[in-house]
Design a protein around this motif. Structure first.
Motif, PDB file in Angstrom:
ATOM      1  N   PHE A  33       0.843  -1.205   0.000  1.00 10.53           N
ATOM      2  CA  PHE A  33       0.000   0.000   0.000  1.00 10.53           C
ATOM      3  C   PHE A  33       0.874   1.250   0.000  1.00 10.53           C
ATOM      4  N   ILE A  34       1.872   1.228   0.900  1.00  7.61           N
ATOM      5  CA  ILE A  34       2.721   2.423   1.063  1.00  7.61           C
ATOM      6  C   ILE A  34       3.567   2.656  -0.198  1.00  7.61           C
ATOM      7  N   MET A  35       4.152   1.563  -0.722  1.00 11.63           N
ATOM      8  CA  MET A  35       5.029   1.692  -1.901  1.00 11.63           C
ATOM      9  C   MET A  35       4.248   2.174  -3.120  1.00 11.63           C
ATOM     10  N   ALA A  36       3.040   1.629  -3.279  1.00  9.47           N
ATOM     11  CA  ALA A  36       2.245   2.023  -4.455  1.00  9.47           C
ATOM     12  C   ALA A  36       1.938   3.523  -4.391  1.00  9.47           C
ATOM     13  N   THR A  37       1.658   4.026  -3.186  1.00 12.09           N
ATOM     14  CA  THR A  37       1.382   5.472  -3.051  1.00 12.09           C
ATOM     15  C   THR A  37       2.618   6.278  -3.462  1.00 12.09           C
ATOM     16  N   GLN A  38       3.794   5.810  -3.029  1.00 14.71           N
ATOM     17  CA  GLN A  38       5.026   6.527  -3.401  1.00 14.71           C
ATOM     18  C   GLN A  38       5.295   6.411  -4.907  1.00 14.71           C
ATOM     19  N   MET A  39       4.996   5.226  -5.469  1.00 16.13           N
ATOM     20  CA  MET A  39       5.229   5.034  -6.910  1.00 16.13           C
ATOM     21  C   MET A  39       4.333   5.963  -7.724  1.00 16.13           C
ATOM     22  N   HIS A  40       3.109   6.160  -7.226  1.00 13.11           N
ATOM     23  CA  HIS A  40       2.180   7.046  -7.948  1.00 13.11           C
ATOM     24  C   HIS A  40       2.751   8.459  -8.015  1.00 13.11           C
ATOM     25  N   GLU A  41       3.391   8.871  -6.914  1.00 12.47           N
ATOM     26  CA  GLU A  41       4.008  10.212  -6.891  1.00 12.47           C
ATOM     27  C   GLU A  41       5.123  10.312  -7.927  1.00 12.47           C
ATOM     28  N   SER A  42       5.796   9.175  -8.225  1.00 15.08           N
ATOM     29  CA  SER A  42       6.876   9.189  -9.233  1.00 15.08           C
ATOM     30  C   SER A  42       6.323   9.039 -10.642  1.00 15.08           C
ATOM     31  N   GLY A  43       5.019   8.976 -10.778  1.00 13.46           N
ATOM     32  CA  GLY A  43       4.418   8.939 -12.124  1.00 13.46           C
ATOM     33  C   GLY A  43       4.089   7.546 -12.613  1.00 13.46           C
ATOM     34  N   ILE A  44       4.247   6.534 -11.795  1.00 18.60           N
ATOM     35  CA  ILE A  44       3.956   5.159 -12.237  1.00 18.60           C
ATOM     36  C   ILE A  44       2.454   4.882 -12.104  1.00 18.60           C
ATOM     37  N   ARG A  45       1.875   4.245 -13.134  1.00 16.16           N
ATOM     38  CA  ARG A  45       0.446   3.927 -13.123  1.00 16.16           C
ATOM     39  C   ARG A  45       0.273   2.412 -13.226  1.00 16.16           C
ATOM     40  N   SER A  46      -0.983   1.942 -13.008  1.00 11.50           N
ATOM     41  CA  SER A  46      -1.190   0.484 -12.958  1.00 11.50           C
ATOM     42  C   SER A  46      -0.813  -0.183 -14.281  1.00 11.50           C
ATOM     43  N   GLU A  47      -1.021   0.557 -15.405  1.00  7.44           N
ATOM     44  CA  GLU A  47      -0.722  -0.090 -16.694  1.00  7.44           C
ATOM     45  C   GLU A  47       0.797  -0.277 -16.907  1.00  7.44           C
ATOM     46  N   ASN A  48       1.608   0.414 -16.085  1.00  7.07           N
ATOM     47  CA  ASN A  48       3.066   0.228 -16.226  1.00  7.07           C
ATOM     48  C   ASN A  48       3.574  -1.006 -15.481  1.00  7.07           C
ATOM     49  N   LEU A  49       2.706  -1.585 -14.640  1.00 12.02           N
ATOM     50  CA  LEU A  49       3.209  -2.648 -13.762  1.00 12.02           C
ATOM     51  C   LEU A  49       3.640  -3.895 -14.532  1.00 12.02           C
ATOM     52  N   THR A  50       2.936  -4.219 -15.627  1.00  8.37           N
ATOM     53  CA  THR A  50       3.314  -5.412 -16.414  1.00  8.37           C
ATOM     54  C   THR A  50       4.711  -5.214 -17.004  1.00  8.37           C
ATOM     55  N   THR A  51       4.960  -4.020 -17.557  1.00  8.81           N
ATOM     56  CA  THR A  51       6.290  -3.731 -18.122  1.00  8.81           C
ATOM     57  C   THR A  51       7.357  -3.858 -17.039  1.00  8.81           C
ATOM     58  N   MET A  52       7.000  -3.329 -15.843  1.00  9.33           N
ATOM     59  CA  MET A  52       7.973  -3.402 -14.746  1.00  9.33           C
ATOM     60  C   MET A  52       8.281  -4.858 -14.390  1.00  9.33           C
ATOM     61  N   GLY A  53       7.226  -5.696 -14.384  1.00  6.22           N
ATOM     62  CA  GLY A  53       7.417  -7.118 -14.082  1.00  6.22           C
ATOM     63  C   GLY A  53       8.349  -7.762 -15.096  1.00  6.22           C
ATOM     64  N   ASN A  54       8.131  -7.421 -16.403  1.00 10.12           N
ATOM     65  CA  ASN A  54       8.991  -7.988 -17.450  1.00 10.12           C
ATOM     66  C   ASN A  54      10.438  -7.548 -17.244  1.00 10.12           C
ATOM     67  N   ALA A  55      10.598  -6.262 -16.890  1.00 13.43           N
ATOM     68  CA  ALA A  55      11.948  -5.724 -16.690  1.00 13.43           C
ATOM     69  C   ALA A  55      12.638  -6.456 -15.534  1.00 13.43           C
ATOM     70  N   ILE A  56      11.872  -6.719 -14.477  1.00 10.72           N
ATOM     71  CA  ILE A  56      12.476  -7.417 -13.318  1.00 10.72           C
ATOM     72  C   ILE A  56      12.921  -8.824 -13.749  1.00 10.72           C
ATOM     73  N   ARG A  57      12.027  -9.519 -14.509  1.00  9.88           N
ATOM     74  CA  ARG A  57      12.389 -10.878 -14.929  1.00  9.88           C
ATOM     75  C   ARG A  57      13.632 -10.865 -15.816  1.00  9.88           C
ATOM     76  N   GLU A  58      13.657  -9.920 -16.770  1.00  5.26           N
ATOM     77  CA  GLU A  58      14.802  -9.874 -17.701  1.00  5.26           C
ATOM     78  C   GLU A  58      16.095  -9.518 -16.972  1.00  5.26           C
ATOM     79  N   SER A  59      15.993  -8.614 -15.980  1.00  8.08           N
ATOM     80  CA  SER A  59      17.206  -8.241 -15.216  1.00  8.08           C
ATOM     81  C   SER A  59      17.728  -9.457 -14.473  1.00  8.08           C
ATOM     82  N   CYS A  60      16.802 -10.214 -13.863  1.00  9.53           N
ATOM     83  CA  CYS A  60      17.236 -11.409 -13.116  1.00  9.53           C
ATOM     84  C   CYS A  60      17.893 -12.400 -14.072  1.00  9.53           C
TER      85      CYS A  60
END
Ligand code: HEM
Length: 437
Positions: A33-60
């Motif tokens: 809950f807390i992190m999502a609120t902070q992420m929203h302040e940085s401009g991240i929206r729910s539709e960006n989360l899938t891309t972020m997930g892909n980026a995390i997998r590819e980085s790993c």
């Protein structure tokens, strides 16, 4: 480039925290809950989360190189999907500006109705929806109305500043467990709140406002419900009900070597409380008596002897002070537990052992002598406590070790003063010359 690095570091910290909390789902949800609120302040929206997930997998995958396996990929996807669900809901509610709608709705309720009317309305609803929880509300109506307003304030704060809300939630949950609130009561309580607000808001209530309250309540209540569930174990239930028999049943479930720990600390959502102090502060003296009795009973099995004296004083060095000031009747129970006497009479004598190391007080540890247990009994206790054989013995030991010597030295000093004073007034009563000095 610096900004990208900073974002990367924030992501690293975020994932690190979430992975650390994988076995603590309640705390993980709070962090989400807390992190999502902070992420929203940085401009991240729910539709960006899938891309972020892909980026995390590819980085790993890039970091692991040849050691990477498809199972690892599935694991990372599973983990991110779990986090994504909670984050997406939070990001969406912030995007829709639910917090502003909730604030306006609550303010309009407060303008239309007084606190007392709001409280009355809420309790009427609660009586209709869940009459079985009404017995928990024991304070006068006026205070209850104030508490209701405070509770709704907190709910609105959850959607505005989740971090602040969660910092207050832990002690609030502990207080609610003490009030006797169970996880099952959360649902009807929420229904009553929402219905009361709907009635108070009147014509301004509409589907959009209702949706905001419902979404907020679903999110808050799941956290509260889980915290109440996790925080309520057999020991806690017996403490809430003030029932020594239930506490005894709960303690019987503990392995022999851990019983003292169960009696001296209980973990409620990561907060460690002492059942003994809980029972004393809440005036549940029968429970406190059971705890002291149980700790100070000498038991044995094939492996060891068990006696909880050291643990009791280690955990609560202030136990004598607390007992003297809050429940003097239990001082006898404590002192009885600190002595043992044989059941057989030997040549007209009964052997008695006194376990009074802690009651004696270590002068190296207790710098101010008035903080020693005996001094506390003198200050806060009652004179009849000194009739107990343990305090008798203790005073006798102190008297022989240093009291007698100190008393005689003081008497000699006073006698000297008396002699000098008498000689001065009798022999030199007319001579005021300086030559005497
Ligand atoms: C998210 C949900 C809740 C919030 C934010 C909340 C908040 C509060 C607050 C601020 C108080 C004032 C006293 C204090 O701070 O300890 C209070 C008291 C109380 N609440 Fe809650 N509460 C919630 C859920 C519940 C539920 C589900 C119940 C179950 C019926 C409940 C029962 C009570 C009771 C019995 C009291 C004490 C009343 C008294 O002393 O007479 N609360 N609550």
């Amino acid at each position: 480039e610096q900004e990208v690095e900073q974002l990367g570091m924030r992501f690293w910290d975020m994932l690190d925290t979430l992975v650390d909390l994988i076995w603590e789902p309640e705390q993980q949800t709070v962090q989400l809950f807390i992190m999502a609120t902070q992420m929203h302040e940085s401009g991240i929206r729910s539709e960006n989360l899938t891309t972020m997930g892909n980026a995390i997998r590819e980085s790993c995958r890039a970091v692991m190189g040849v050691d990477w396996t498809p199972t690892m990929g599935d694991t990372v996807d599973w983990f991110w999907n779990c986090c994504k669900r909670t984050m997406a809901k939070t990001l969406d509610t912030i995007d829709r500006d639910d917090a502003t709608i909730l604030r306006q709705s609550w303010e309009s309720c407060q303008e239309k109705c007084t606190k007392d009317e709001l409280g009355e309305c809420f309790f009427n609803q609660l009586c209709n929806i869940a009459p079985h929880v009404i017995h928990l509300f024991r304070r006068p109506k006026k205070i209850q109305a104030f508490q209701f307003a405070h509770a709704v304030d907190m709910l609105v704060q959850f959607s505005e500043e989740p971090e602040q809300f969660f910092s207050e939630l832990k002690p609030l949950i502990i207080r609610h467990i003490k009030y006797g609130v169970k996880a099952d009561y959360v649902k009807p309580f929420g229904k009553a709140i929402l219905k009361a607000i709907e009635i108070c808001q009147g014509s301004l209530w509409n589907e959009r406002v209702a949706e905001c309250w419902r979404t907020m309540w679903v999110r808050v209540s799941s956290t509260v419900q889980r915290s109440l569930n996790v925080g309520t174990n057999l020991v806690v239930v017996s403490l809430v009900q003030g029932d020594p028999e239930k506490l005894s049943d709960a303690i019987d479930c503990a392995p022999r070597g851990e019983r003292f720990d169960w009696l001296l600390s209980v973990n409620i959502n990561g907060e460690i409380l002492s059942p003994l102090m809980w029972a004393i502060r809440d005036g549940k003296f029968a429970l406190a008596e059971y705890v002291i009795d149980h700790l100070l009973e000498i038991r044995a099995d094939r492996h060891a002897y068990y006696y909880g004296r050291e643990k009791l004083f280690e955990k609560h060095p202030e136990v004598v002070t607390v007992l003297c000031s809050d429940c003097p009747a239990l001082m006898d129970t404590l002192m009885d537990g600190l002595m043992w006497h044989s059941h057989s009479v030997n040549q007209g004598f009964v052997q008695v052992n006194y376990y009074l190391k802690e009651m004696y007080g270590d002068p190296k540890l207790i710098k101010n002598v008035w903080n020693s247990p005996v001094a506390q009994v003198t200050k806060l206790g009652t004179p009849d406590m000194f009739n107990h054989p343990l305090l008798n013995k203790l005073c006798l030991i102190k008297w022989h070790r240093f009291g007698k010597k100190f008393f005689i030295m003081m008497q000699i000093f006073y006698d000297l003063v008396l002699v000098m004073w008498t000689v001065g007034f009798v022999v030199y009563q007319d001579d005021c010359s300086l030559s005497l000095i």
